[in-house]
Design a protein around this motif. Structure first.
Motif, mmCIF file in Angstrom:
data_model
loop_
_atom_site.group_PDB
_atom_site.id
_atom_site.type_symbol
_atom_site.label_atom_id
_atom_site.label_comp_id
_atom_site.label_asym_id
_atom_site.label_seq_id
_atom_site.Cartn_x
_atom_site.Cartn_y
_atom_site.Cartn_z
ATOM 1 N N THR A 188 0.840 -1.192 0.000
ATOM 2 C CA THR A 188 0.000 0.000 0.000
ATOM 3 C C THR A 188 0.877 1.245 0.000
ATOM 4 O O THR A 188 2.023 1.220 0.466
ATOM 5 C CB THR A 188 -0.929 0.052 1.230
ATOM 6 O OG1 THR A 188 -0.134 0.308 2.411
ATOM 7 C CG2 THR A 188 -1.688 -1.239 1.403
ATOM 8 N N HIS A 189 0.316 2.325 -0.533
ATOM 9 C CA HIS A 189 0.988 3.624 -0.464
ATOM 10 C C HIS A 189 -0.059 4.711 -0.320
ATOM 11 O O HIS A 189 -1.067 4.722 -1.050
ATOM 12 C CB HIS A 189 1.830 3.903 -1.715
ATOM 13 C CG HIS A 189 2.435 5.282 -1.709
ATOM 14 N ND1 HIS A 189 3.515 5.611 -0.909
ATOM 15 C CD2 HIS A 189 2.084 6.420 -2.386
ATOM 16 C CE1 HIS A 189 3.806 6.891 -1.105
ATOM 17 N NE2 HIS A 189 2.961 7.399 -1.982
ATOM 18 N N SER A 190 0.154 5.623 0.628
ATOM 19 C CA SER A 190 -0.764 6.732 0.870
ATOM 20 C C SER A 190 -0.046 8.054 0.640
ATOM 21 O O SER A 190 1.141 8.190 0.922
ATOM 22 C CB SER A 190 -1.311 6.685 2.301
ATOM 23 O OG SER A 190 -2.029 5.486 2.526
ATOM 24 N N SER A 191 -0.811 9.033 0.153
ATOM 25 C CA SER A 191 -0.209 10.285 -0.305
ATOM 26 C C SER A 191 -0.189 11.395 0.736
ATOM 27 O O SER A 191 0.383 12.448 0.491
ATOM 28 C CB SER A 191 -0.994 10.790 -1.529
ATOM 29 O OG SER A 191 -2.336 11.110 -1.148
ATOM 30 N N ALA A 192 -0.803 11.211 1.895
ATOM 31 C CA ALA A 192 -1.020 12.314 2.830
ATOM 32 C C ALA A 192 0.286 12.905 3.348
ATOM 33 O O ALA A 192 1.255 12.190 3.614
ATOM 34 C CB ALA A 192 -1.869 11.840 4.006
ATOM 35 N N ASP A 193 0.282 14.242 3.515
ATOM 36 C CA ASP A 193 1.424 14.908 4.130
ATOM 37 C C ASP A 193 1.155 15.080 5.622
ATOM 38 O O ASP A 193 0.210 14.519 6.174
ATOM 39 C CB ASP A 193 1.696 16.251 3.451
ATOM 40 C CG ASP A 193 0.501 17.190 3.500
ATOM 41 O OD1 ASP A 193 -0.276 17.127 4.473
ATOM 42 O OD2 ASP A 193 0.330 18.000 2.568
ATOM 43 N N SER A 194 1.986 15.887 6.293
ATOM 44 C CA SER A 194 1.912 16.000 7.747
ATOM 45 C C SER A 194 0.831 16.961 8.226
ATOM 46 O O SER A 194 0.613 17.086 9.428
ATOM 47 C CB SER A 194 3.264 16.461 8.296
ATOM 48 O OG SER A 194 3.533 17.805 7.885
ATOM 49 N N LEU A 195 0.128 17.659 7.306
ATOM 50 C CA LEU A 195 -0.876 18.662 7.682
ATOM 51 C C LEU A 195 -0.312 19.693 8.659
ATOM 52 O O LEU A 195 -0.972 20.109 9.616
ATOM 53 C CB LEU A 195 -2.099 17.993 8.304
ATOM 54 C CG LEU A 195 -3.055 17.256 7.369
ATOM 55 C CD1 LEU A 195 -4.160 16.582 8.167
ATOM 56 C CD2 LEU A 195 -3.639 18.212 6.335
ATOM 57 N N GLY A 196 0.930 20.090 8.397
ATOM 58 C CA GLY A 196 1.544 21.081 9.263
ATOM 59 C C GLY A 196 1.880 20.564 10.642
ATOM 60 O O GLY A 196 2.021 21.362 11.584
ATOM 61 N N GLY A 197 2.025 19.240 10.785
ATOM 62 C CA GLY A 197 2.405 18.653 12.067
ATOM 63 C C GLY A 197 1.257 18.064 12.866
ATOM 64 O O GLY A 197 1.498 17.476 13.923
ATOM 65 N N ARG A 198 -0.002 18.153 12.379
ATOM 66 C CA ARG A 198 -1.118 17.628 13.159
ATOM 67 C C ARG A 198 -1.643 16.289 12.633
ATOM 68 O O ARG A 198 -2.605 15.754 13.188
ATOM 69 C CB ARG A 198 -2.265 18.634 13.212
ATOM 70 C CG ARG A 198 -2.979 18.897 11.890
ATOM 71 C CD ARG A 198 -4.011 20.010 12.033
ATOM 72 N NE ARG A 198 -4.789 20.224 10.828
ATOM 73 C CZ ARG A 198 -5.992 19.681 10.598
ATOM 74 N NH1 ARG A 198 -6.536 18.900 11.517
ATOM 75 N NH2 ARG A 198 -6.639 19.924 9.475
ATOM 76 N N ASN A 199 -1.019 15.737 11.591
ATOM 77 C CA ASN A 199 -1.464 14.453 11.055
ATOM 78 C C ASN A 199 -0.827 13.315 11.844
ATOM 79 O O ASN A 199 0.401 13.195 11.919
ATOM 80 C CB ASN A 199 -1.093 14.336 9.579
ATOM 81 C CG ASN A 199 -1.774 13.148 8.904
ATOM 82 O OD1 ASN A 199 -2.531 12.413 9.532
ATOM 83 N ND2 ASN A 199 -1.504 12.967 7.617
ATOM 84 N N LEU A 200 -1.648 12.448 12.443
ATOM 85 C CA LEU A 200 -1.171 11.312 13.218
ATOM 86 C C LEU A 200 -0.757 10.133 12.340
ATOM 87 O O LEU A 200 -0.169 9.181 12.842
ATOM 88 C CB LEU A 200 -2.251 10.857 14.202
ATOM 89 C CG LEU A 200 -2.698 11.905 15.229
ATOM 90 C CD1 LEU A 200 -3.857 11.373 16.060
ATOM 91 C CD2 LEU A 200 -1.539 12.320 16.124
ATOM 92 N N PHE A 201 -1.067 10.165 11.050
ATOM 93 C CA PHE A 201 -0.650 9.107 10.135
ATOM 94 C C PHE A 201 0.862 9.186 9.947
ATOM 95 O O PHE A 201 1.397 10.246 9.612
ATOM 96 C CB PHE A 201 -1.366 9.270 8.801
ATOM 97 C CG PHE A 201 -0.894 8.336 7.723
ATOM 98 C CD1 PHE A 201 -0.966 6.966 7.889
ATOM 99 C CD2 PHE A 201 -0.367 8.837 6.534
ATOM 100 C CE1 PHE A 201 -0.531 6.099 6.904
ATOM 101 C CE2 PHE A 201 0.069 7.987 5.530
ATOM 102 C CZ PHE A 201 -0.008 6.614 5.717
ATOM 103 N N PRO A 202 1.605 8.070 10.145
ATOM 104 C CA PRO A 202 3.070 8.112 10.065
ATOM 105 C C PRO A 202 3.622 8.367 8.674
ATOM 106 O O PRO A 202 4.813 8.631 8.516
ATOM 107 C CB PRO A 202 3.494 6.727 10.568
ATOM 108 C CG PRO A 202 2.330 6.235 11.365
ATOM 109 C CD PRO A 202 1.124 6.790 10.650
ATOM 110 N N GLY A 203 2.781 8.283 7.632
ATOM 111 C CA GLY A 203 3.243 8.513 6.266
ATOM 112 C C GLY A 203 3.613 7.222 5.553
ATOM 113 O O GLY A 203 3.777 6.160 6.145
ATOM 114 N N GLY A 204 3.734 7.330 4.208
ATOM 115 C CA GLY A 204 4.189 6.204 3.397
ATOM 116 C C GLY A 204 3.147 5.124 3.211
ATOM 117 O O GLY A 204 1.981 5.390 2.945
ATOM 118 N N GLY A 205 3.564 3.874 3.367
ATOM 119 C CA GLY A 205 2.678 2.729 3.152
ATOM 120 C C GLY A 205 3.207 1.523 3.883
ATOM 121 O O GLY A 205 3.872 1.642 4.919
ATOM 122 N N SER A 206 2.925 0.333 3.339
ATOM 123 C CA SER A 206 3.332 -0.889 4.025
ATOM 124 C C SER A 206 3.448 -2.030 3.027
ATOM 125 O O SER A 206 2.883 -1.992 1.933
ATOM 126 C CB SER A 206 2.324 -1.261 5.114
ATOM 127 O OG SER A 206 1.055 -1.554 4.538
#
Length: 371
Positions: A188-206
């Motif tokens: 999997t791969h996800s596109s989300a960025d850090s939302l200025g530091g408030r995104n709890l998603f660690p980034g990337g995929g698995s």
């Protein structure tokens, strides 16, 4: 699998479940109460599923009352092994988490502890998945793919947002004697960025690898009969890819690789179905960062072993009652180190660590009506 449709036409299934979980991590106690409802409508080659829930999560820092996302899902099996799935869900309630709520979830924030409140803070989602199967001799090769979309959440507080997620994988299933064996790989791969530091998603995929075996064990109390007890064993390994923000404030240790093994036996006893389970999970991680002359490093690990027991009790031709219970033991810990280079050959460093035992139990009561 879809239940067969007889002369009476469509079939429905309604499942209501109440679950209570309680854990002790070091000197901190957390608990979760959750009630869920699922309605399924079956045709000969399709299914519609609706899911809803409410929950209460308690930790020393805060109590969270809300609900997990409401979901709707449609599955269409064009032919055996070829399935198209479309699904959507609402945002959880609450959607964005306060600092106290985020800290409360961090008390138990690791993949080796089973708690559904970890899904709080997730936005709405929509997606499709497709699976195609190709017989190859005595085996079946399946190709899977999908895409999921989460709109960008507004606000200023922490959320778990993945953006656009693309997934793909392969699975190979083969009969072995009277049982079967399956191996699969999914990325999997996800596109989300850090939302200025408030995104709890660690980034990337698995990347996830899984092996599954299903066999029948002869009844040890009457080996002369043809009756067998189904046994399912699963082993899997998941490796995060590109999770540059793996040390999140809702986690007790940074997100890392996850290894798991699960065994489940189905034992029919005088009209009842008894299903003991045994599960082992282990997570290990490393997180590092640098700011000027200061370098920080966190090494984390966690493991749990969970034993569970389900008993399915038929109540006439329509209802089934299933009490479920389990107990968990384990450990979670991390080592922190920080160093600063003041000049060539000179520097300072400091370190600390924690190591906490994990104990927990859960009880669930499920009522299913099929009509």
């Amino acid at each position: 699998a879809f239940p067969s449709v007889h002369a009476q036409g469509l079939r429905s299934r309604l499942t209501m479940t109440g679950t209570q979980r309680a854990y002790q991590i070091g000197d901190s106690s957390v608990s979760e109460k959750i009630g869920t409802m699922r309605y399924e409508l079956f045709g000969s080659s399709w299914r519609i599923r609706l899911d809803g829930s409410s929950l209460e999560f308690r930790a020393p820092q805060d109590t969270i009352r809300g609900s997990l996302p409401f979901g709707v899902r449609f599955d269409l099996a064009a032919r055996p092994g070829d399935t198209l799935t479309a699904f959507a869900r609402s945002a959880s309630r609450p959607l964005d988490l306060s600092a106290r709520e985020t800290s409360a979830l961090s008390t138990i924030g690791t993949s080796v502890i089973d708690i559904e409140s970890a899904a709080l803070g997730t936005p709405a989602l929509g997606g499709v998945r497709l699976a195609l199967s190709f017989p190859t001799g005595d085996a079946v090769l399946s190709v899977r793919g999908g895409v999921e979309l989460e709109p960008t959440p507004v606000g200023t507080q922490p959320v778990y947002w993945r953006g656009t997620t693309i997934r793909g994988g392969l699975a190979l299933t083969s009969g072995v004697g009277s049982g079967s064996f399956a191996a699969s790989i999914e990325a999997t791969h996800s596109s989300a960025d850090s939302l200025g530091g408030r995104n709890l998603f660690p980034g990337g995929g698995s990347l996830t690898l899984q092996l599954q075996g299903d066999i029948g064990i002869p009844n040890p109390f009457d080996p002369l009969e043809d009756e067998t007890w189904p046994l399912r064993t699963i082993a899997f390994y998941g490796q995060p890819i590109g999770n540059d923000r793996n040390d999140q404030p809702n986690l007790i240790v940074p997100q890392g690789s996850l290894f798991g093994m699960l065994g489940m036996l189905v034992v029919p006893v005088r009209g009842l179905t008894i299903s003991p389970t045994l599960q082992l999970l282990r997570e290990s991680s490393v997180s590092g960062s640098s700011a000027g002359v200061i370098t920080s490093r966190i090494t984390g690990s966690a493991w749990t072993t969970q034993a569970g027991l389900d008993v399915t009790i038929p109540l006439g031709d329509v209802f089934e009652l299933t009490p479920q219970a389990g107990y968990t033991v384990g450990n979670v810990g991390a080592a922190f180190s920080q160093s600063a280079v003041l000049r060539r050959g000179r520097g300072v460093s400091k370190s600390s660590a924690f190591n906490d035992a994990v104990r927990g139990s859960w009880f669930s009561l499920q009522l299913t009506a099929s009509f």
